[in-house]
Design an enzyme around this catalytic site. Structure first.
Site, PDB file in Angstrom:
ATOM      1  N   ILE A 194      14.558 -15.764  37.926  1.00  0.00           N
ATOM      2  CA  ILE A 194      13.578 -17.564  37.162  1.00  0.00           C
ATOM      3  C   ILE A 194      15.102 -17.911  36.660  1.00  0.00           C
ATOM      4  O   ILE A 194      15.833 -16.856  36.387  1.00  0.00           O
ATOM      5  CB  ILE A 194      13.261 -16.518  36.184  1.00  0.00           C
ATOM      6  CG1 ILE A 194      12.394 -17.919  35.803  1.00  0.00           C
ATOM      7  CG2 ILE A 194      13.810 -16.140  34.588  1.00  0.00           C
ATOM      8  CD1 ILE A 194      11.145 -18.106  34.679  1.00  0.00           C
ATOM      9  N   VAL A 236      15.232 -11.550  33.382  1.00  0.00           N
ATOM     10  CA  VAL A 236      15.868 -11.946  34.329  1.00  0.00           C
ATOM     11  C   VAL A 236      14.985 -12.297  35.776  1.00  0.00           C
ATOM     12  O   VAL A 236      15.699 -12.247  37.041  1.00  0.00           O
ATOM     13  CB  VAL A 236      17.451 -11.198  34.495  1.00  0.00           C
ATOM     14  CG1 VAL A 236      17.934 -11.884  33.648  1.00  0.00           C
ATOM     15  CG2 VAL A 236      17.192 -10.142  34.992  1.00  0.00           C
ATOM     16  N   GLU A 237      13.214 -11.486  36.079  1.00  0.00           N
ATOM     17  CA  GLU A 237      12.462 -11.869  36.990  1.00  0.00           C
ATOM     18  C   GLU A 237      11.610 -12.740  37.162  1.00  0.00           C
ATOM     19  O   GLU A 237      12.379 -13.617  37.415  1.00  0.00           O
ATOM     20  CB  GLU A 237      12.802 -10.270  37.511  1.00  0.00           C
ATOM     21  CG  GLU A 237      13.429  -9.184  37.465  1.00  0.00           C
ATOM     22  CD  GLU A 237      13.784  -7.936  37.543  1.00  0.00           C
ATOM     23  OE1 GLU A 237      12.187  -7.287  38.542  1.00  0.00           O
ATOM     24  OE2 GLU A 237      14.152  -6.727  37.738  1.00  0.00           O
ATOM     25  N   MET A 238      10.910 -12.314  36.887  1.00  0.00           N
ATOM     26  CA  MET A 238       9.738 -13.354  36.532  1.00  0.00           C
ATOM     27  C   MET A 238       9.996 -14.145  35.391  1.00  0.00           C
ATOM     28  O   MET A 238       9.136 -15.414  35.282  1.00  0.00           O
ATOM     29  CB  MET A 238       8.756 -12.944  36.808  1.00  0.00           C
ATOM     30  CG  MET A 238       8.264 -12.259  38.579  1.00  0.00           C
ATOM     31  SD  MET A 238       7.406 -11.717  38.972  1.00  0.00           S
ATOM     32  CE  MET A 238       5.495 -12.365  39.423  1.00  0.00           C
TER      33      MET A 238
END
Lengths: 359, 419
Positions: A106, A148-150
């Site tokens: 993201i 740091v992903e979704m």
């Protein structure tokens, strides 16, 4: 004289004990069946076609659940800003991984590792590069709330999904009455992921007896893969992975802040810098390679192994220089490409367009 | 002669045809479903992985406790044999014949985590035939029935740093192993040389206890306490001691990668007289009066691509009681072997090698000087799951003696099988 006789008698006695044990074992019990779990305990298995996927008793598959899981897998609304789906990093068109070198989450944030492939992840006893997750169900929950992903929270994600009436109907059809839960979301995604299995490749056809399905160079590659190349020391069995963790000496992007790998989970110093062995199936479709995507091509990856990996105080003892010739390297590449899936239901999976997702 | 050659060609043709479907592989490879070259540069020579596997008690390095034991897999047994045609020439005379050159039955495996065993039995072979004039001429049987190895290994008593091998085993001062040499007919001469009255056999497997281990970076040691008389029980009340140290520069173990240098020392005692009925090595009858002998030497193994230059040289000194030529002084000698191996073709299916052996006895010993020049080529045939059959051609030109030189030539073509 007496001492030498005693020394010689010891191994003979142990051999006798071993023979008694074998005879006893023959009469009383057979070796346990090779299941997904005890395969990890019993060590190397022959290369061959994948067996049927085992679904956990608590998450039996159904067509409706698989369909629901697939929609969730491709749905960017599970992320905080509606831009990231599971498929963003585990892209079917990129070998169920991403373009790398590491995954972009993201707001354009870069993770420290690249996305492990979802294809055939059903056969991996532990998930993530460091194995911190014991199941696909558990794994599926992680990225949703990883900043740091979704970048979402489980609560916010459930609120989003629960507001979509078509999802309400589908969850009701699969799980019955009641509020949608994060466990149900994870179970559905895991159920879909267990359908992403490659049962057919030219190697599989060869292993089933069609000896014409591999070229001469590919057969050489198979021989080297299982011998001089030492590949099957880790990439063994139908899954082409031992599911274990090894330190290959991959140089750290930030030496002052090295990725601890499996050590972060176990705190065992022997696991420092060790990462899970990925499957080699479909590897040619998901460059770059290694946990940080530091090797751009199969050729450079094989060169890395040929050098005996990198330098690390905790380098796995399986890592030794191989002395491969140019032809042997070419044969290995050719063989690895022969592991590419011919399953159209896996290789040709197209993302579900946003307009086709539940509304 | 023509009939023999026809037989050999027929056997070779059969091997080539059958090898297309060959699946039989030796015990360890069969257990792990690996090809032989996982552990061997080309069998029987170990590569770095194989050396670590052996050192780790026949367990995959770093994977102790995570593999099948002998109770969970087909019982690990294997056979190795070699047979073929041999042509010997010396002093203008030549002789040849078809022979079985060796047969080993072996078993090895993991009993439980960090406890394993290795067992080799060599049955009696009533060959070479009476017309055989090569090495071992006059010996019949050519191979005596014996338990060549019977050892239990306790690994990782201190992780990587202490392993114990107990029983009869190949001592670790054989880092250049004659048992895993490509050469099947030409021995490492200095290993077999025992001086004039000593019976110490440097090449023999010994009964005793050996501690081995490794330290980073690349340091390796072995410390042994053994009988020093091979597998033969004797009335030697004093056992022998040895220490080996080696260092590898670069990755690997110096077998197929990395550069290794090592040193060893061996101190032993032998009786000059015996008690009881067993005759001492030098034929006396009392069993006492042990005298010392020692061996001090070094070895080296250098690797570049698939070339391996390796060698060992040592100095031997036996008590004057063992000096038949001049009993007033010790019998001192030295010798060694230098070998250059190359492996090529995909998966090292072709091996070529040249080797030089030398022995330098004391100047007043005009008999035991040896210079031997050897070369070989081996081609391995097999299927994708095993490479366990080799067609082997070997040649040696040997010159012995310093006063009257005796020249011999030996050519051998054989099939080396392990399954």
């Amino acid at each position: 004289m007496r001492r030498t006789v005693c020394l010689a008698a010891l191994p003979v006695a142990l051999l006798a004990l071993a023979a008694v044990g074998v005879i006893g074992a023959l009469g009383q019990e057979k070796a346990p069946p090779i299941t997904r779990i005890n395969a990890q305990v019993l060590g190397p298995q022959p290369l061959g076609p994948l067996p049927p996927v085992m679904h956990p008793p608590g998450n039996p598959p159904s067509a409706a659940k698989i369909r629901l899981g697939k929609e969730l897998y491709f749905d960017t609304r599970l992320s905080a800003d509606g831009t990231i789906a599971c498929a963003t990093c585990h892209n079917p068109a990129l070998g169920w991984s991403d373009k790398g070198p590491t995954s972009e989450g993201i707001h354009g944030q870069l993770g420290g590792r690249r996305a492990p492939p979802v294809s055939n992840a059903a056969y991996s006893p532990l998930q993530f590069w460091d194995g911190r997750s014991p199941s696909l169900e558990d794994q599926a929950k992680g990225p949703i709330q990883n900043p740091v992903e979704m970048g979402n929270t489980h609560e916010a994600m459930i609120q989003t999904v629960s507001k979509i009436s078509a999802y309400q109907d589908e969850f009701k059809a699969v799980y019955g009455e009641g509020p949608i839960t994060v466990d149900q979301v994870a179970e559905a995604i895991a159920c879909f992921e267990r359908t992403v299995v490659t049962t057919d490749s030219r190697f599989d056809r060869y292993a089933r007896g069609d000896h014409g399905s591999l070229t001469r160079l590919e057969k050489e590659g198979l021989e080297i893969f299982n011998g001089k190349g030492h590949c099957t020391a880790c990439h063994w069995g139908p899954y082409f992975s031992d599911g274990r963790f090894h330190n290959l000496g991959v140089p750290h992007a930030d030496p002052k802040n090295p990725d601890a790998g499996r050590f972060a989970v176990t705190k065992d110093p022997r696991d420092r810098g060790a990462f899970k062995t990925p499957t080699v199936r479909d590897a040619s479709r998901r460059a770059p390679y290694l946990h940080d995507g530091s090797e751009k091509t199969l050729e450079s990856l094989i060169d890395f192994y040929d050098r005996g990996g990198g330098r690390d105080p905790n380098l796995d003892p399986l890592m030794v220089p191989l002395g491969l010739s140019a032809r042997e390297k070419a044969a290995l590449v050719a063989f690895i490409k022969a592991l590419d899936s011919l399953n159209p239901e896996v290789a040709d999976v197209k993302p579900i367009a946003a307009k086709d997702l539940p509304r | 002669m023509r009939k023999t050659l026809t037989t050999i060609l027929a056997v070779l043709a059969a091997v080539l045809v059958l090898s297309q479907a060959a699946l039989a592989i030796p015990a360890f490879a069969r257990k792990h479903a690996f090809n032989c070259n996982m552990c061997h540069v080309a069998y029987p020579k170990l590569n770095d992985f194989g050396q670590r596997f052996r050192d780790n008690g026949y367990q995959i390095p770093g994977q102790q406790g995570l593999e099948k034991t002998v109770f969970q897999s087909a019982f690990p047994v294997g056979v190795r044999t070699s047979a073929g045609y041999n042509l010997y020439g010396a002093g203008g005379q030549t002789a040849g014949g078809f022979h079985v050159f060796g047969l080993d039955l072996f078993s090895g495996g993991v009993v439980k985590k960090n406890v394993s065993y290795f067992f080799v039995y060599t049955p009696r072979i009533d060959d070479p035939a009476a017309d055989f004039n090569g090495p071992g001429a006059g010996d019949n049987p050519s191979q005596l029935a014996s338990v060549e190895s019977a050892a239990v290994v306790f690994s990782n008593i201190v992780r990587d740093k202490l392993n114990l091998r107990v029983g009869r085993f190949e001592p670790d001062f054989h880092l250049l192993s004659s048992r895993r040499s490509y050469y099947l007919l030409q021995p490492y001469e200095i290993y077999d040389f025992a001086g004039t009255r000593s019976s110490f056999d440097f090449a023999a497997n010994q009964i005793g206890l050996e501690a081995t281990g490794r330290f980073k970076p690349g340091l390796r040691y072995a410390l042994g306490y053994i009988n020093g008389t091979g597998g033969t029980p004797d009335n030697n009340k004093l056992n022998d001691l040895y220490l080996t140290l080696s260092k590898v520069f670069g990755k690997g173990e110096g077998q197929s990668a990395g550069q290794r240098i090592g040193a060893f020392g061996y101190l032993g005692w032998q009786p000059t007289s015996t008690l009881g009925s067993i005759v001492s090595p030098i034929g006396d009858l009392n069993g006492e009066g042990n005298k010392t002998f020692y061996r001090v030497g070094g070895d080296i193994s250098l690797n570049w691509r698939t070339f391996n230059l390796e060698g060992v040289a040592f100095y031997g000194s036996d008590d004057r009681a063992f000096n038949e030529i001049d009993p007033t002084r010790r019998y001192d000698f030295w010798g060694g072997v230098a070998e250059l191996d190359w492996a090529g073709c995909p998966d090292n299916r072709l091996v070529a090698s040249v080797m030089y052996n030398w022995i330098r006895p004391p100047s007043d010993d005009g008999i035991h000087r040896v210079d031997a020049y050897s070369a070989l080529a081996r081609y391995y045939v097999g299927s994708w799951s095993a490479v366990d059959i080799a067609i082997h051609a070997e040649y040696t030109h040997r010159v012995s003696g310093s006063v009257a030189k005796f020249k011999e030539n030996l050519v051998t073509l054989l099939i080396d099988l392990a399954f």
